[in-house]
Design a protein around this motif. Structure first.
Motif, PDB file in Angstrom:
ATOM      1  N   TYR A 198       0.842  -1.183   0.000  1.00 57.12           N
ATOM      2  CA  TYR A 198       0.000   0.000   0.000  1.00 57.12           C
ATOM      3  C   TYR A 198       0.882   1.239   0.000  1.00 57.12           C
ATOM      4  O   TYR A 198       1.791   1.363   0.795  1.00 57.12           O
ATOM      5  CB  TYR A 198      -0.928  -0.008   1.212  1.00 57.12           C
ATOM      6  CG  TYR A 198      -1.937  -1.106   1.094  1.00 57.12           C
ATOM      7  CD1 TYR A 198      -3.114  -0.902   0.381  1.00 57.12           C
ATOM      8  CD2 TYR A 198      -1.686  -2.359   1.639  1.00 57.12           C
ATOM      9  CE1 TYR A 198      -4.024  -1.930   0.236  1.00 57.12           C
ATOM     10  CE2 TYR A 198      -2.596  -3.390   1.500  1.00 57.12           C
ATOM     11  CZ  TYR A 198      -3.775  -3.171   0.799  1.00 57.12           C
ATOM     12  OH  TYR A 198      -4.669  -4.175   0.644  1.00 57.12           O
ATOM     13  N   GLN A 199       0.629   2.108  -0.953  1.00 49.23           N
ATOM     14  CA  GLN A 199       1.413   3.334  -1.035  1.00 49.23           C
ATOM     15  C   GLN A 199       0.453   4.502  -1.148  1.00 49.23           C
ATOM     16  O   GLN A 199      -0.455   4.487  -1.978  1.00 49.23           O
ATOM     17  CB  GLN A 199       2.314   3.265  -2.253  1.00 49.23           C
ATOM     18  CG  GLN A 199       3.309   4.403  -2.307  1.00 49.23           C
ATOM     19  CD  GLN A 199       4.163   4.318  -3.551  1.00 49.23           C
ATOM     20  OE1 GLN A 199       4.734   3.292  -3.836  1.00 49.23           O
ATOM     21  NE2 GLN A 199       4.242   5.403  -4.290  1.00 49.23           N
ATOM     22  N   SER A 200       0.701   5.468  -0.337  1.00 46.90           N
ATOM     23  CA  SER A 200      -0.161   6.639  -0.372  1.00 46.90           C
ATOM     24  C   SER A 200       0.018   7.391  -1.681  1.00 46.90           C
ATOM     25  O   SER A 200       1.129   7.624  -2.127  1.00 46.90           O
ATOM     26  CB  SER A 200       0.177   7.568   0.798  1.00 46.90           C
ATOM     27  OG  SER A 200      -0.516   8.776   0.640  1.00 46.90           O
ATOM     28  N   LYS A 201      -1.049   7.703  -2.313  1.00 40.59           N
ATOM     29  CA  LYS A 201      -0.980   8.486  -3.552  1.00 40.59           C
ATOM     30  C   LYS A 201      -0.648   9.946  -3.242  1.00 40.59           C
ATOM     31  O   LYS A 201      -0.091  10.652  -4.053  1.00 40.59           O
ATOM     32  CB  LYS A 201      -2.315   8.422  -4.309  1.00 40.59           C
ATOM     33  CG  LYS A 201      -2.655   7.013  -4.766  1.00 40.59           C
ATOM     34  CD  LYS A 201      -2.056   6.700  -6.138  1.00 40.59           C
ATOM     35  CE  LYS A 201      -2.566   5.383  -6.661  1.00 40.59           C
ATOM     36  NZ  LYS A 201      -1.487   4.437  -6.958  1.00 40.59           N
ATOM     37  N   LYS A 202      -0.994  10.362  -2.094  1.00 41.16           N
ATOM     38  CA  LYS A 202      -0.721  11.740  -1.696  1.00 41.16           C
ATOM     39  C   LYS A 202       0.555  11.773  -0.879  1.00 41.16           C
ATOM     40  O   LYS A 202       1.021  10.763  -0.386  1.00 41.16           O
ATOM     41  CB  LYS A 202      -1.884  12.295  -0.874  1.00 41.16           C
ATOM     42  CG  LYS A 202      -3.120  12.522  -1.735  1.00 41.16           C
ATOM     43  CD  LYS A 202      -3.865  13.764  -1.277  1.00 41.16           C
ATOM     44  CE  LYS A 202      -4.804  14.217  -2.369  1.00 41.16           C
ATOM     45  NZ  LYS A 202      -5.591  15.360  -2.005  1.00 41.16           N
ATOM     46  N   ASP A 203       1.104  12.943  -0.737  1.00 36.52           N
ATOM     47  CA  ASP A 203       2.337  13.073   0.008  1.00 36.52           C
ATOM     48  C   ASP A 203       2.173  12.684   1.466  1.00 36.52           C
ATOM     49  O   ASP A 203       3.056  12.144   2.088  1.00 36.52           O
ATOM     50  CB  ASP A 203       2.862  14.508  -0.083  1.00 36.52           C
ATOM     51  CG  ASP A 203       3.566  14.731  -1.412  1.00 36.52           C
ATOM     52  OD1 ASP A 203       4.031  13.740  -1.978  1.00 36.52           O
ATOM     53  OD2 ASP A 203       3.611  15.873  -1.863  1.00 36.52           O
ATOM     54  N   SER A 204       1.047  12.960   2.006  1.00 35.86           N
ATOM     55  CA  SER A 204       0.812  12.604   3.404  1.00 35.86           C
ATOM     56  C   SER A 204      -0.684  12.615   3.616  1.00 35.86           C
ATOM     57  O   SER A 204      -1.457  12.816   2.701  1.00 35.86           O
ATOM     58  CB  SER A 204       1.507  13.619   4.311  1.00 35.86           C
ATOM     59  OG  SER A 204       1.010  14.898   4.036  1.00 35.86           O
ATOM     60  N   VAL A 205      -1.065  12.374   4.833  1.00 33.57           N
ATOM     61  CA  VAL A 205      -2.489  12.331   5.141  1.00 33.57           C
ATOM     62  C   VAL A 205      -3.158  13.620   4.689  1.00 33.57           C
ATOM     63  O   VAL A 205      -4.179  13.635   4.059  1.00 33.57           O
ATOM     64  CB  VAL A 205      -2.708  12.092   6.641  1.00 33.57           C
ATOM     65  CG1 VAL A 205      -4.200  12.049   6.965  1.00 33.57           C
ATOM     66  CG2 VAL A 205      -2.019  10.804   7.070  1.00 33.57           C
ATOM     67  N   GLN A 206      -2.506  14.711   5.009  1.00 34.55           N
ATOM     68  CA  GLN A 206      -3.031  15.976   4.514  1.00 34.55           C
ATOM     69  C   GLN A 206      -1.884  16.896   4.105  1.00 34.55           C
ATOM     70  O   GLN A 206      -0.903  17.006   4.806  1.00 34.55           O
ATOM     71  CB  GLN A 206      -3.923  16.637   5.557  1.00 34.55           C
ATOM     72  CG  GLN A 206      -3.284  16.731   6.933  1.00 34.55           C
ATOM     73  CD  GLN A 206      -4.225  17.358   7.927  1.00 34.55           C
ATOM     74  OE1 GLN A 206      -5.327  17.744   7.575  1.00 34.55           O
ATOM     75  NE2 GLN A 206      -3.786  17.482   9.158  1.00 34.55           N
ATOM     76  N   THR A 207      -2.035  17.471   2.942  1.00 29.21           N
ATOM     77  CA  THR A 207      -1.038  18.416   2.461  1.00 29.21           C
ATOM     78  C   THR A 207      -1.540  19.820   2.777  1.00 29.21           C
ATOM     79  O   THR A 207      -2.631  20.188   2.365  1.00 29.21           O
ATOM     80  CB  THR A 207      -0.837  18.260   0.941  1.00 29.21           C
ATOM     81  OG1 THR A 207      -0.485  16.913   0.680  1.00 29.21           O
ATOM     82  CG2 THR A 207       0.272  19.162   0.444  1.00 29.21           C
ATOM     83  N   PRO A 208      -0.747  20.577   3.494  1.00 29.36           N
ATOM     84  CA  PRO A 208      -1.213  21.918   3.856  1.00 29.36           C
ATOM     85  C   PRO A 208      -1.247  22.849   2.651  1.00 29.36           C
ATOM     86  O   PRO A 208      -0.510  22.637   1.682  1.00 29.36           O
ATOM     87  CB  PRO A 208      -0.178  22.396   4.874  1.00 29.36           C
ATOM     88  CG  PRO A 208       1.056  21.643   4.527  1.00 29.36           C
ATOM     89  CD  PRO A 208       0.604  20.315   3.991  1.00 29.36           C
TER      90      PRO A 208
END
Lengths: 203, 414
Positions: A37-47
């Motif tokens: 599993y790899q996050s498509k986004k940089d992190s849970v939330q991108t500021p």
């Protein structure tokens, strides 16, 4: 061979054993999770903003913002005339660009009108689409052995001289932030935007 | 020699410094202090290496070395230095063999003093130091970088390095420019940006804003280490697939604008002739190209099996196929492509051929995923009315002579 050697050998066997069993269990857990599993986004939330870096002051911008556009945006105060530009050219530029801007070791700047000349060099007169580029480039990068050493006034003088030597302006024209952007260069109409787009056609 | 002494002291006393260095058992390489005070591994004079299993080798060092038997070097001129393509085996160019092109030398930059200013049509002009850039989310990609003025011809005695050595490939790591765009807030009417270097040329190029959003990187690392000075230390713009000059090195300023600036490097230079006396401007994409790097001049081949090898790439996407001809272009055969095949990246290709001693020519041509096939020089000449200038990507032929000598095939259609 002494007792220490055997101690090390024993230790080595124990280590290999531990490593092997670790490897086996790792293999097992890997098999269970072949889907990684790899996050498509940089992190849970991108500021929206990270807040790194610092705000630039107008003084800091002004110190670096030396570019000049064809519409004249960026041209400084001051003005230049052909005669003064010729004098500067003959001291600071002639060694590389030749007498009268023709035939220098680092390229001609002035079009050679002699019909016997076969070199057909690209010059300001026959190739540069905008006159503002002369000011911009001379100010940022010339003379080659002392880049950035010319005053704005000197750059205006040189620009006037080079345009006159290429028969684009007469020797009375004063070059400044108002007159320079109005000059239409002979080569401007020769430039067309890139129309290559990939695909089978060779362009 | 301070470092050498220090390391020998870690050995049991019976192995003296003399044993390491002296007598018949001379090591080929020793660790020494250079004049600049750096610890380096250096080849020391030896007559021959008699039996490396009978002497202790070089100790672990601070920095790796090339074997003294390997001579792989760039080929410098006053303004550039070309990569030895014929020496490369895979898809990555070693960082110290990456081609160089600069317009006023390599500047010496202290990263604690160097800054990147982003201003112009932005909500919040900002200044970043290297340390700031490294705090942002990072991105890495393997991509080629090619100078658009990368074609030379004219004589048979030319190596791949001389014909097309201004292309190289690295893994580039940095921060996406789009991340910085969000940080400064790009105003809606902006369409272009100016990239400016901090070298003595203060070199500038205008770049369409969209490229900045798409895949531009502010790269501070190359092949896993800090980017080299010749490549823009402390950081450079990197625009995948675009002509090398646009990837401005030693980047110091980005000005967001609603028009291009028509700088010297995008008008007087990096524009190329096309038909009807016109010149193409803002030609950014690198068209697909390939070159056989083995066998090539000045190599000599022997009869029997030869693995033809080379590089293929496209600035428009992935390489779809590479074809090789061993009969001067009469027939073409698919080459093997070594994985991975990446977007806008050099691909290493190979094709197994049995040479029976006949005189012939070997060629390669690439087709990219847009369906573009690398043209011959004649096709380029017919399409552009010129066979000079930037963005020349012709099929390159190597002549194989009866005695196995390999020569470049210079062509002209003027």
């Amino acid at each position: 061979m002494n007792i220490h050697y055997f101690k090390y050998k024993l230790l080595a066997f124990v280590c290999v054993g531990i490593a092997l069993s670790a490897f086996q269990s790792a293999n097992y857990s890997e098999e269970k999770s072949t889907l990684t599993y790899q996050s498509k986004k940089d992190s849970v939330q991108t500021p929206a903003n990270f807040g790194f870096g610092r705000k630039a002051t107008q003084a800091e911008i002004d110190r670096l913002d030396i570019d000049v556009r064809p519409d004249g945006k960026g041209l400084p105060a001051g003005s230049g005339i052909v005669l003064k530009g010729k004098a500067i050219f003959e001291t600071k530029c002639v060694a590389c660009h030749g007498v009268g801007g023709i035939g220098g070791i680092n390229g001609s700047l002035v079009t050679n009108k002699n019909p016997l000349d076969k070199k057909k060099e690209k010059t300001i007169g026959n190739y540069w689409p905008y006159a503002t580029t002369v000011f911009d480039y001379v100010r940022r990068a010339m003379p080659f052995n002392a880049p950035g050493s010319l005053t704005n006034e000197e750059v205006y003088h040189l620009t006037a001289y080079l345009l006159n030597a290429n028969e684009i302006i007469d020797d009375k024209t004063v070059i400044n932030a108002q007159t320079l952007p109005k000059i239409v260069m002979p080569a401007q109409k020769l430039f067309v935007p890139d129309d290559r787009k990939g695909g089978p056609e060779i362009k | 020699m301070e470092k050498l002494i220090e390391i020998t002291q870690q050995f049991p006393k019976k192995i003296s410094r003399r044993t390491l260095l002296g007598g018949a058992a001379t090591a080929a390489v020793a660790i020494v202090q250079s004049a600049q005070g750096k610890t380096i591994q250096k080849g020391i004079a030896e007559n021959s290496i008699e039996d490396p299993t009978k002497q202790i080798g070089t100790l672990a060092g601070e920095i790796g070395t090339r074997s003294p038997f390997v001579k792989s070097v760039k080929k410098p001129s006053d303004i550039s230095s070309r990569s030895p393509l014929q020496d490369f085996y895979g898809m990555i160019t070693p960082s110290d063999l990456h081609f160089e092109r600069h317009h006023a030398g390599v500047p010496a930059i202290d990263p604690t003093k160097h800054e990147l200013l982003i201003h112009g049509m932005v909500d919040k002009p900002l200044i970043f130091k290297l340390a700031d850039l490294k705090r942002f989310p990072s991105v890495s990609r393997i991509a080629f970088l090619e100078c658009s003025g990368n074609f030379r011809t004219g004589k048979e005695e030319m190596t791949p390095q001389e014909v097309c050595g201004l292309t190289s490939q690295s893994e580039w790591t940095g921060v996406k420019l789009s991340t910085l765009f969000r940080e400064v807030g790009i105003q809606p009417k902006a369409t272009w940006f100016l990239a400016e270097g901090g070298d003595a040329a203060v070199m500038t190029r205008s770049i369409p804003l969209q490229k900045g959003w798409d895949d531009a990187i502010i790269a501070y690392a190359q092949n896993g280490e800090a980017i080299r000075p010749e490549q823009g230390y402390p950081f450079r713009l990197f625009l995948p697939g675009w002509e090398g000059n646009t990837s401005v090195k030693w980047l110091r300023r980005l000005e967001i604008s609603d028009a291009p600036f028509y700088t010297r490097e995008e008008t007087s230079k990096y524009t190329e002739p096309i038909k009807d006396g016109k010149f193409r401007i803002f030609s950014f994409d690198i068209d697909a190209r390939s070159i056989i790097t083995f066998p090539s001049f000045p190599q000599q081949v022997e009869k029997g099996w030869i693995e033809i090898r080379g590089l293929a790439w496209s600035g428009r996407g992935k390489v779809q196929k590479v074809e090789v001809s061993t009969d001067a272009g009469k027939s073409w055969h698919l080459a093997q492509l070594n994985e991975p095949i990446l977007d806008k990246a050099h691909v290493h290709f190979r094709y197994l051929w049995q040479w029976r001693g006949e005189e012939t020519e070997i060629l390669s041509r690439v087709t990219d995923e847009t369906g573009y096939t690398q043209p011959t020089l004649k096709q380029l000449f017919e399409a552009r009315g010129s066979e000079g200038g930037y963005h020349m990507n012709p099929i390159t032929a190597w002549q194989i002579k009866k005695d196995g000598k390999v020569l470049f095939k210079p062509e002209s259609f003027r």
